[in-house]
Motif scaffolding. Structure first.
Motif, PDB file in Angstrom:
ATOM      1  N   SER A   1       9.284 -12.189  -7.396  1.00 11.42           N
ATOM      2  CA  SER A   1       9.159 -11.748  -6.000  1.00 11.42           C
ATOM      3  C   SER A   1      10.487 -11.308  -5.406  1.00 11.42           C
ATOM      4  O   SER A   1      10.538 -10.380  -4.585  1.00 11.42           O
ATOM      5  CB  SER A   1       8.549 -12.865  -5.144  1.00 11.42           C
ATOM      6  N   GLU A   2      11.598 -11.942  -5.801  1.00 15.17           N
ATOM      7  CA  GLU A   2      12.888 -11.566  -5.224  1.00 15.17           C
ATOM      8  C   GLU A   2      13.319 -10.166  -5.672  1.00 15.17           C
ATOM      9  O   GLU A   2      13.943  -9.425  -4.910  1.00 15.17           O
ATOM     10  CB  GLU A   2      13.956 -12.599  -5.603  1.00 15.17           C
ATOM     11  N   SER A   3      12.980  -9.786  -6.890  1.00 13.90           N
ATOM     12  CA  SER A   3      13.281  -8.424  -7.345  1.00 13.90           C
ATOM     13  C   SER A   3      12.468  -7.407  -6.562  1.00 13.90           C
ATOM     14  O   SER A   3      12.972  -6.340  -6.171  1.00 13.90           O
ATOM     15  CB  SER A   3      12.995  -8.295  -8.842  1.00 13.90           C
ATOM     16  N   LEU A   4      11.195  -7.730  -6.320  1.00 13.04           N
ATOM     17  CA  LEU A   4      10.358  -6.837  -5.513  1.00 13.04           C
ATOM     18  C   LEU A   4      10.881  -6.742  -4.081  1.00 13.04           C
ATOM     19  O   LEU A   4      10.887  -5.662  -3.471  1.00 13.04           O
ATOM     20  CB  LEU A   4       8.908  -7.336  -5.515  1.00 13.04           C
ATOM     21  N   ARG A   5      11.333  -7.875  -3.546  1.00 11.46           N
ATOM     22  CA  ARG A   5      11.868  -7.870  -2.180  1.00 11.46           C
ATOM     23  C   ARG A   5      13.131  -7.016  -2.101  1.00 11.46           C
ATOM     24  O   ARG A   5      13.358  -6.308  -1.107  1.00 11.46           O
ATOM     25  CB  ARG A   5      12.156  -9.308  -1.738  1.00 11.46           C
ATOM     26  N   LEU A   6      13.952  -7.074  -3.140  1.00 11.46           N
ATOM     27  CA  LEU A   6      15.152  -6.254  -3.186  1.00 11.46           C
ATOM     28  C   LEU A   6      14.798  -4.769  -3.155  1.00 11.46           C
ATOM     29  O   LEU A   6      15.400  -3.981  -2.405  1.00 11.46           O
ATOM     30  CB  LEU A   6      15.958  -6.576  -4.449  1.00 11.46           C
ATOM     31  N   LEU A   7      13.794  -4.382  -3.939  1.00 10.21           N
ATOM     32  CA  LEU A   7      13.393  -2.971  -3.980  1.00 10.21           C
ATOM     33  C   LEU A   7      12.893  -2.506  -2.609  1.00 10.21           C
ATOM     34  O   LEU A   7      13.229  -1.404  -2.150  1.00 10.21           O
ATOM     35  CB  LEU A   7      12.310  -2.766  -5.037  1.00 10.21           C
ATOM     36  N   VAL A   8      12.100  -3.333  -1.947  1.00  9.54           N
ATOM     37  CA  VAL A   8      11.586  -2.968  -0.626  1.00  9.54           C
ATOM     38  C   VAL A   8      12.730  -2.824   0.370  1.00  9.54           C
ATOM     39  O   VAL A   8      12.752  -1.901   1.192  1.00  9.54           O
ATOM     40  CB  VAL A   8      10.562  -4.018  -0.143  1.00  9.54           C
ATOM     41  N   LEU A   9      13.715  -3.701   0.309  1.00 16.98           N
ATOM     42  CA  LEU A   9      14.855  -3.618   1.220  1.00 16.98           C
ATOM     43  C   LEU A   9      15.698  -2.375   0.954  1.00 16.98           C
ATOM     44  O   LEU A   9      16.203  -1.741   1.892  1.00 16.98           O
ATOM     45  CB  LEU A   9      15.710  -4.879   1.089  1.00 16.98           C
ATOM     46  N   ILE A  10      15.863  -2.022  -0.315  1.00 18.10           N
ATOM     47  CA  ILE A  10      16.602  -0.799  -0.634  1.00 18.10           C
ATOM     48  C   ILE A  10      15.879   0.404  -0.041  1.00 18.10           C
ATOM     49  O   ILE A  10      16.494   1.319   0.535  1.00 18.10           O
ATOM     50  CB  ILE A  10      16.771  -0.651  -2.158  1.00 18.10           C
ATOM     51  N   SER A  11      14.546   0.386  -0.142  1.00 13.16           N
ATOM     52  CA  SER A  11      13.758   1.482   0.437  1.00 13.16           C
ATOM     53  C   SER A  11      13.939   1.550   1.947  1.00 13.16           C
ATOM     54  O   SER A  11      14.078   2.642   2.520  1.00 13.16           O
ATOM     55  CB  SER A  11      12.278   1.289   0.091  1.00 13.16           C
ATOM     56  N   ASN A  12      13.982   0.412   2.604  1.00 14.74           N
ATOM     57  CA  ASN A  12      14.076   0.387   4.065  1.00 14.74           C
ATOM     58  C   ASN A  12      15.480   0.637   4.573  1.00 14.74           C
ATOM     59  O   ASN A  12      15.684   1.274   5.622  1.00 14.74           O
ATOM     60  CB  ASN A  12      13.583  -0.964   4.603  1.00 14.74           C
ATOM     61  N   LEU A  13      16.502   0.153   3.827  1.00  8.92           N
ATOM     62  CA  LEU A  13      17.877   0.203   4.316  1.00  8.92           C
ATOM     63  C   LEU A  13      18.702   1.320   3.686  1.00  8.92           C
ATOM     64  O   LEU A  13      19.773   1.664   4.195  1.00  8.92           O
ATOM     65  CB  LEU A  13      18.562  -1.150   4.054  1.00  8.92           C
ATOM     66  N   GLY A  14      18.234   1.855   2.548  1.00 10.43           N
ATOM     67  CA  GLY A  14      18.922   2.971   1.915  1.00 10.43           C
ATOM     68  C   GLY A  14      20.213   2.613   1.224  1.00 10.43           C
ATOM     69  O   GLY A  14      21.030   3.491   0.945  1.00 10.43           O
ATOM     70  N   SER A  15      20.414   1.328   0.918  1.00  9.97           N
ATOM     71  CA  SER A  15      21.669   0.910   0.300  1.00  9.97           C
ATOM     72  C   SER A  15      21.470  -0.392  -0.444  1.00  9.97           C
ATOM     73  O   SER A  15      20.837  -1.324   0.083  1.00  9.97           O
ATOM     74  CB  SER A  15      22.751   0.733   1.378  1.00  9.97           C
ATOM     75  N   ILE A  16      22.049  -0.452  -1.670  1.00 12.45           N
ATOM     76  CA  ILE A  16      21.997  -1.710  -2.417  1.00 12.45           C
ATOM     77  C   ILE A  16      22.839  -2.772  -1.718  1.00 12.45           C
ATOM     78  O   ILE A  16      22.453  -3.939  -1.629  1.00 12.45           O
ATOM     79  CB  ILE A  16      22.475  -1.507  -3.860  1.00 12.45           C
ATOM     80  N   GLY A  17      23.979  -2.368  -1.180  1.00 15.98           N
ATOM     81  CA  GLY A  17      24.854  -3.312  -0.488  1.00 15.98           C
ATOM     82  C   GLY A  17      24.183  -3.942   0.719  1.00 15.98           C
ATOM     83  O   GLY A  17      24.283  -5.149   0.942  1.00 15.98           O
ATOM     84  N   ALA A  18      23.505  -3.105   1.522  1.00 14.11           N
ATOM     85  CA  ALA A  18      22.815  -3.625   2.710  1.00 14.11           C
ATOM     86  C   ALA A  18      21.675  -4.554   2.313  1.00 14.11           C
ATOM     87  O   ALA A  18      21.435  -5.598   2.939  1.00 14.11           O
ATOM     88  CB  ALA A  18      22.291  -2.474   3.555  1.00 14.11           C
ATOM     89  N   ALA A  19      20.943  -4.183   1.241  1.00 13.37           N
ATOM     90  CA  ALA A  19      19.855  -5.030   0.760  1.00 13.37           C
ATOM     91  C   ALA A  19      20.396  -6.360   0.245  1.00 13.37           C
ATOM     92  O   ALA A  19      19.811  -7.425   0.485  1.00 13.37           O
ATOM     93  CB  ALA A  19      19.073  -4.311  -0.335  1.00 13.37           C
ATOM     94  N   ALA A  20      21.554  -6.308  -0.468  1.00 12.02           N
ATOM     95  CA  ALA A  20      22.166  -7.530  -0.989  1.00 12.02           C
ATOM     96  C   ALA A  20      22.574  -8.450   0.161  1.00 12.02           C
ATOM     97  O   ALA A  20      22.371  -9.665   0.098  1.00 12.02           O
ATOM     98  CB  ALA A  20      23.366  -7.189  -1.854  1.00 12.02           C
ATOM     99  N   ALA A  21      23.162  -7.877   1.204  1.00 11.12           N
ATOM    100  CA  ALA A  21      23.573  -8.684   2.360  1.00 11.12           C
ATOM    101  C   ALA A  21      22.372  -9.348   3.020  1.00 11.12           C
ATOM    102  O   ALA A  21      22.432 -10.503   3.450  1.00 11.12           O
ATOM    103  CB  ALA A  21      24.319  -7.807   3.369  1.00 11.12           C
ATOM    104  N   GLU A  22      21.256  -8.629   3.096  1.00 11.42           N
ATOM    105  CA  GLU A  22      20.046  -9.178   3.701  1.00 11.42           C
ATOM    106  C   GLU A  22      19.516 -10.359   2.891  1.00 11.42           C
ATOM    107  O   GLU A  22      18.972 -11.322   3.454  1.00 11.42           O
ATOM    108  CB  GLU A  22      18.987  -8.079   3.792  1.00 11.42           C
ATOM    109  N   LEU A  23      19.674 -10.284   1.575  1.00 15.30           N
ATOM    110  CA  LEU A  23      19.214 -11.358   0.692  1.00 15.30           C
ATOM    111  C   LEU A  23      20.265 -12.438   0.466  1.00 15.30           C
ATOM    112  O   LEU A  23      19.998 -13.408  -0.254  1.00 15.30           O
ATOM    113  CB  LEU A  23      18.797 -10.779  -0.664  1.00 15.30           C
TER     114      LEU A  23
END
Length: 299
Positions: free
Chosen positions: A6-28
């Motif tokens: 589930s955490e990998s899926l959540r990361l993908l959804v955040l990348i889609s919403n935020l447009g950045s791996i860094g921003a998604a990483a910070a959110e997680l």
């Protein structure tokens, strides 16, 4: 192919919403290298290219967009599942099922329950009063969160904690011949006298019979067999005959001379009071709190 976590899926959804791996990483709350490694692992597991990296950030490939949409649906179901589980746990932790043998239920448990209600808000408390054998069975079968028993030997098949010691005494009505004795009773005399006793399976009866058997004296048939400590105590007070009861049950009657304690020599009528709970389980929440309160009972 194994299902993604589930955490990998959540990361993908955040990348889609935020447009950045860094921003998604910070959110997680993970590092960017860790997030990048997780994304690479997800792509390898699914056998699909999910993200295109650019200097401006990240965009999802067409396959990535489809997987992200499906992932969002899966995560919604997982979040719903966890919210339901948390609600069930909160409901369970606010409900405490306790079983106690008669003497404990009548003379100790009320004070324990009052103290627990003062320490734990909004708790639904259920108390089942039974003899010690029935209490242990209820705990073994998971019908009770925490039990208290009076048997001289702790029951098997459950987790056990010593709570405090108790002493039983021979009591008789003031007009009974034993009340005028100058010499203490012997175990043989006690065993040869029909007594008012509890039913089989009670800790009070088992303690008496085991103590007599230890000194080679077998108890004769009871005068009366009753199913509660209060009923036995009331019968003695009413003059029906002698009995052997916990000092917890007759302390006030002795002080006010409604019954008389009859000394007996060479007979150990002390017994332990134990808390019991399901083997292999750890007490938490209100159950652990109640046990801690019981352990603080003045000796």
């Amino acid at each position: 192919m194994t299902a993604p976590d589930s955490e990998s899926l959540r990361l993908l959804v955040l990348i889609s919403n935020l447009g950045s791996i860094g921003a998604a990483a910070a959110e997680l709350h993970v590092s960017q290298p860790s997030a990048s490694k997780r994304l690479t692992s997800l792509e390898r597991r699914l056998g699909l290219k999910l993200v295109t990296r650019t200097r401006q950030g990240c965009t999802l490939t067409p396959a990535g967009e489809m997987v992200a949409d499906w992932a969002q649906q899966v995560l919604a179901h997982i979040d719903g599942l966890m919210n339901g589980v948390r609600a069930l746990r909160a409901q369970h932790e606010s409900r405490l099922r306790v079983a106690a043998s008669m003497t404990i239920a009548e003379y100790l448990a009320p004070g324990w329950i009052s103290a627990l209600r003062g320490a734990v808000a909004d708790i639904h408390f259920e108390l089942d009063v039974a003899n010690s054998v029935a209490v242990a069975d209820s705990v073994r079968h998971g019908h009770t969160d925490l039990g208290f028993v009076e048997t001289p030997v702790a029951p098997e098949g459950v987790s056990v904690r010593y709570v405090l010691g108790d002493r039983m005494v021979v009591v008789a009505p003031p007009d009974h011949p034993w009340a005028r004795r100058r010499k203490p009773l012997t175990p043989t005399e006690l065993a040869a006298t029909p007594l008012i006793v509890r039913e089989r399976g009670s800790g009070t009866r088992e303690t008496l019979y085991r103590a007599l058997a230890t000194v080679g004296a077998d108890q004769v048939a009871p005068l009366l067999e009753l199913h509660s400590t209060t009923a036995v105590r009331n019968s003695v007070v009413a003059g029906a005959g002698p009995s052997v009861l916990s000092t917890l049950a007759v302390a006030t009657d002795l002080a006010e001379e409604r019954v008389v304690e009859v000394p007996v020599v060479d007979l150990d009528l002390h017994r332990p009071l134990h808390a019991v709970w399901r083997a292999g389980h750890q007490l938490t929440g209100p159950a652990a709190a109640l046990l801690a309160i019981a352990m603080r009972t003045p000796r």
